[in-house]
Design a protein around this motif. Structure first.
Motif, mmCIF file in Angstrom:
data_model
loop_
_atom_site.group_PDB
_atom_site.id
_atom_site.type_symbol
_atom_site.label_atom_id
_atom_site.label_comp_id
_atom_site.label_asym_id
_atom_site.label_seq_id
_atom_site.Cartn_x
_atom_site.Cartn_y
_atom_site.Cartn_z
ATOM 1 N N ALA A 91 -3.813 -6.749 8.062
ATOM 2 C CA ALA A 91 -2.558 -6.291 8.655
ATOM 3 C C ALA A 91 -2.486 -6.638 10.131
ATOM 4 C CB ALA A 91 -2.417 -4.783 8.462
ATOM 5 N N ALA A 92 -3.617 -6.587 10.812
ATOM 6 C CA ALA A 92 -3.647 -6.878 12.248
ATOM 7 C C ALA A 92 -3.278 -8.324 12.533
ATOM 8 C CB ALA A 92 -5.027 -6.561 12.812
ATOM 9 N N ARG A 93 -3.551 -9.205 11.599
ATOM 10 C CA ARG A 93 -3.213 -10.620 11.802
ATOM 11 C C ARG A 93 -1.712 -10.863 11.739
ATOM 12 N NH1 ARG A 93 -8.037 -11.352 8.650
ATOM 13 N NH2 ARG A 93 -6.833 -11.482 6.725
ATOM 14 N N ASP A 94 -1.001 -10.015 11.002
ATOM 15 C CA ASP A 94 0.426 -10.222 10.780
ATOM 16 C C ASP A 94 1.323 -9.278 11.575
ATOM 17 O OD1 ASP A 94 -0.216 -12.167 8.854
ATOM 18 O OD2 ASP A 94 -0.406 -10.638 7.298
ATOM 19 N N ASP A 95 0.755 -8.216 12.117
ATOM 20 C CA ASP A 95 1.543 -7.195 12.815
ATOM 21 C C ASP A 95 0.898 -6.943 14.177
ATOM 22 O OD1 ASP A 95 2.415 -4.560 13.748
ATOM 23 O OD2 ASP A 95 3.269 -4.261 11.747
ATOM 24 N N THR A 96 1.622 -7.274 15.245
ATOM 25 C CA THR A 96 1.036 -7.153 16.583
ATOM 26 C C THR A 96 0.719 -5.702 16.941
ATOM 27 O OG1 THR A 96 3.268 -7.102 17.539
ATOM 28 C CG2 THR A 96 2.162 -9.227 17.446
ATOM 29 N N GLU A 97 1.507 -4.768 16.466
ATOM 30 C CA GLU A 97 1.245 -3.362 16.775
ATOM 31 C C GLU A 97 -0.020 -2.874 16.070
ATOM 32 O OE1 GLU A 97 4.974 -1.511 15.731
ATOM 33 O OE2 GLU A 97 5.642 -1.574 17.820
ATOM 34 N N VAL A 98 -0.205 -3.292 14.823
ATOM 35 C CA VAL A 98 -1.454 -2.963 14.127
ATOM 36 C C VAL A 98 -2.616 -3.657 14.819
ATOM 37 C CG1 VAL A 98 -2.732 -3.112 11.956
ATOM 38 C CG2 VAL A 98 -0.287 -2.595 11.924
ATOM 39 N N GLY A 99 -2.376 -4.886 15.288
ATOM 40 C CA GLY A 99 -3.414 -5.605 16.026
ATOM 41 C C GLY A 99 -3.852 -4.854 17.270
ATOM 42 N N ALA A 100 -2.904 -4.258 17.970
ATOM 43 C CA ALA A 100 -3.243 -3.486 19.164
ATOM 44 C C ALA A 100 -4.044 -2.242 18.805
ATOM 45 C CB ALA A 100 -1.964 -3.091 19.910
ATOM 46 N N TYR A 103 -1.456 -3.420 3.249
ATOM 47 C CA TYR A 103 -0.609 -2.754 4.239
ATOM 48 C C TYR A 103 0.875 -3.059 4.026
ATOM 49 C CZ TYR A 103 1.184 -1.299 8.803
ATOM 50 O OH TYR A 103 1.901 -0.694 9.815
ATOM 51 N N ALA A 104 1.213 -4.324 3.850
ATOM 52 C CA ALA A 104 2.622 -4.701 3.751
ATOM 53 C C ALA A 104 3.283 -4.122 2.499
ATOM 54 C CB ALA A 104 2.758 -6.219 3.771
ATOM 55 N N SER A 105 2.551 -4.071 1.399
ATOM 56 C CA SER A 105 3.140 -3.631 0.132
ATOM 57 C C SER A 105 3.163 -2.110 -0.022
ATOM 58 C CB SER A 105 2.375 -4.241 -1.047
ATOM 59 O OG SER A 105 2.467 -5.654 -1.028
ATOM 60 N N ALA A 106 2.333 -1.425 0.721
ATOM 61 C CA ALA A 106 2.293 0.035 0.621
ATOM 62 C C ALA A 106 3.512 0.633 1.311
ATOM 63 C CB ALA A 106 1.014 0.574 1.259
ATOM 64 N N SER A 107 4.065 1.653 0.740
ATOM 65 C CA SER A 107 5.222 2.334 1.332
ATOM 66 C C SER A 107 4.905 3.801 1.553
ATOM 67 C CB SER A 107 6.442 2.209 0.414
ATOM 68 O OG SER A 107 6.251 2.962 -0.778
ATOM 69 N N LEU A 108 5.693 4.427 2.413
ATOM 70 C CA LEU A 108 5.521 5.856 2.623
ATOM 71 C C LEU A 108 5.801 6.621 1.336
ATOM 72 C CD1 LEU A 108 7.113 6.435 6.158
ATOM 73 C CD2 LEU A 108 4.751 5.881 5.548
ATOM 74 N N ALA A 109 6.689 6.093 0.513
ATOM 75 C CA ALA A 109 6.974 6.738 -0.774
ATOM 76 C C ALA A 109 5.748 6.685 -1.684
ATOM 77 C CB ALA A 109 8.168 6.057 -1.437
ATOM 78 N N ASP A 110 5.041 5.563 -1.666
ATOM 79 C CA ASP A 110 3.806 5.450 -2.458
ATOM 80 C C ASP A 110 2.791 6.502 -2.023
ATOM 81 O OD1 ASP A 110 4.741 3.208 -3.859
ATOM 82 O OD2 ASP A 110 3.990 1.839 -2.321
ATOM 83 N N ILE A 111 2.637 6.636 -0.711
ATOM 84 C CA ILE A 111 1.668 7.595 -0.165
ATOM 85 C C ILE A 111 2.086 9.015 -0.519
ATOM 86 C CG2 ILE A 111 0.679 8.510 1.973
ATOM 87 C CD1 ILE A 111 1.006 5.648 3.129
ATOM 88 N N ALA A 112 3.374 9.290 -0.393
ATOM 89 C CA ALA A 112 3.879 10.632 -0.714
ATOM 90 C C ALA A 112 3.624 10.975 -2.178
ATOM 91 C CB ALA A 112 5.369 10.710 -0.400
ATOM 92 N N GLY A 139 3.319 10.240 11.180
ATOM 93 C CA GLY A 139 3.402 8.985 11.909
ATOM 94 C C GLY A 139 3.864 7.821 11.072
ATOM 95 N N PRO A 140 4.143 6.694 11.730
ATOM 96 C CA PRO A 140 4.487 5.466 11.017
ATOM 97 C C PRO A 140 3.265 4.914 10.288
ATOM 98 C CG PRO A 140 4.215 5.023 13.352
ATOM 99 C CD PRO A 140 4.116 6.507 13.185
ATOM 100 N N LYS A 141 3.478 3.832 9.564
ATOM 101 C CA LYS A 141 2.407 3.279 8.723
ATOM 102 C C LYS A 141 1.157 2.933 9.519
ATOM 103 C CE LYS A 141 3.286 0.148 5.631
ATOM 104 N NZ LYS A 141 3.882 -1.021 4.922
ATOM 105 N N ARG A 142 1.327 2.329 10.692
ATOM 106 C CA ARG A 142 0.141 1.914 11.452
ATOM 107 C C ARG A 142 -0.682 3.116 11.896
ATOM 108 N NH1 ARG A 142 4.550 0.999 14.620
ATOM 109 N NH2 ARG A 142 4.644 2.112 16.617
ATOM 110 N N ALA A 143 -0.001 4.234 12.228
ATOM 111 C CA ALA A 143 -0.730 5.446 12.603
ATOM 112 C C ALA A 143 -1.456 6.028 11.397
ATOM 113 C CB ALA A 143 0.231 6.475 13.200
#
Length: 215
Positions: free
Chosen positions: A125-134, A36-45, A59-63
């Protein structure tokens, strides 16, 4: 000319849906490979063959991570109950509880196989990002509700081991089924212990039957 507008609108909608699916499939691949942390929207595009702006629309990465998981697991993105999917609804309509399990468990096993790497990314990712955790917590809540619904359906089909359970017993059974049928189980048995998917599916069906009978 006015009569062509609905047709064009339908084509645009279909194209938008196809683009979204391609983006989510690319997101699933990129997240699984890079984390999750290393992936970018540019990579996905780049993987999807679209612009970064097109990716941002969804949406943002978590979405994107959640939608990619939902699409990979159940064949459709969206924060809906698994029981609402056509394949599961068809299984749930079966009158024979043993046949229901015989079709449901392989479906879940195959879904776990598809999402094994992506699920590991999600939980890390959920362990390191509270929004992903939610987001993950909400997903787990829906998963538990799905298994509670499964227990209720099997009870309605007349399985004695479930019919005699009180509310607490049914809740515990749903907890146990959610645990044993989770993607983590596939990751450990197939990914780490080297089981084949066929062996995992066979074991999972027997494990589910044993849990229900023991209830």
């Amino acid at each position: 000319m006015a009569g062509t507008r609905p047709y064009r609108s339908t084509l645009r909608q279909e194209h938008a849906q196809q683009t979204r699916r391609r983006i989510l499939e690319a997101a699933a691949s990129v997240f699984s490979a890079r984390g999750y942390a290393s992936a970018s929207l540019a990579d996905i595009a780049a993987s999807a063959g679209v612009s970064v702006e097109s990716v941002k629309v969804h949406g943002p990465k978590r979405a994107l991570l959640l939608a990619a998981f939902e699409l990979t697991f159940g064949g459709e993105a969206g924060e809906s109950s698994l029981t609402e999917r056509p394949e599961i609804a068809a299984i749930a309509s079966l009158d024979d509880p043993d046949r229901m399990l015989a079709e449901l468990v392989p479906f879940i096993a195959a879904a776990n196989a598809r999402t094994s790497g992506l699920w590991a990314t999600f939980t890390a990712a959920a362990r390191d990002d509270t929004e992903v955790g939610a987001v993950l917590a909400a997903l787990l809540g829906r998963r538990h509700a799905d298994y509670a619904a499964m227990v209720a359906l099997l009870g309605e089909r007349g399985l004695p081991s479930i019919a005699r359970l009180d509310e607490g017993g049914r809740r515990e059974l749903a907890d146990a089924l959610s645990f044993v049928m989770s993607p983590e189980g596939h990751q450990q048995l197939v990914g780490e212990s080297g089981w084949s998917d066929e062996r995992y599916t066979s074991w999972l069906l027997e494990a589910v039957r044993t849990l229900i009978a023991a209830a």
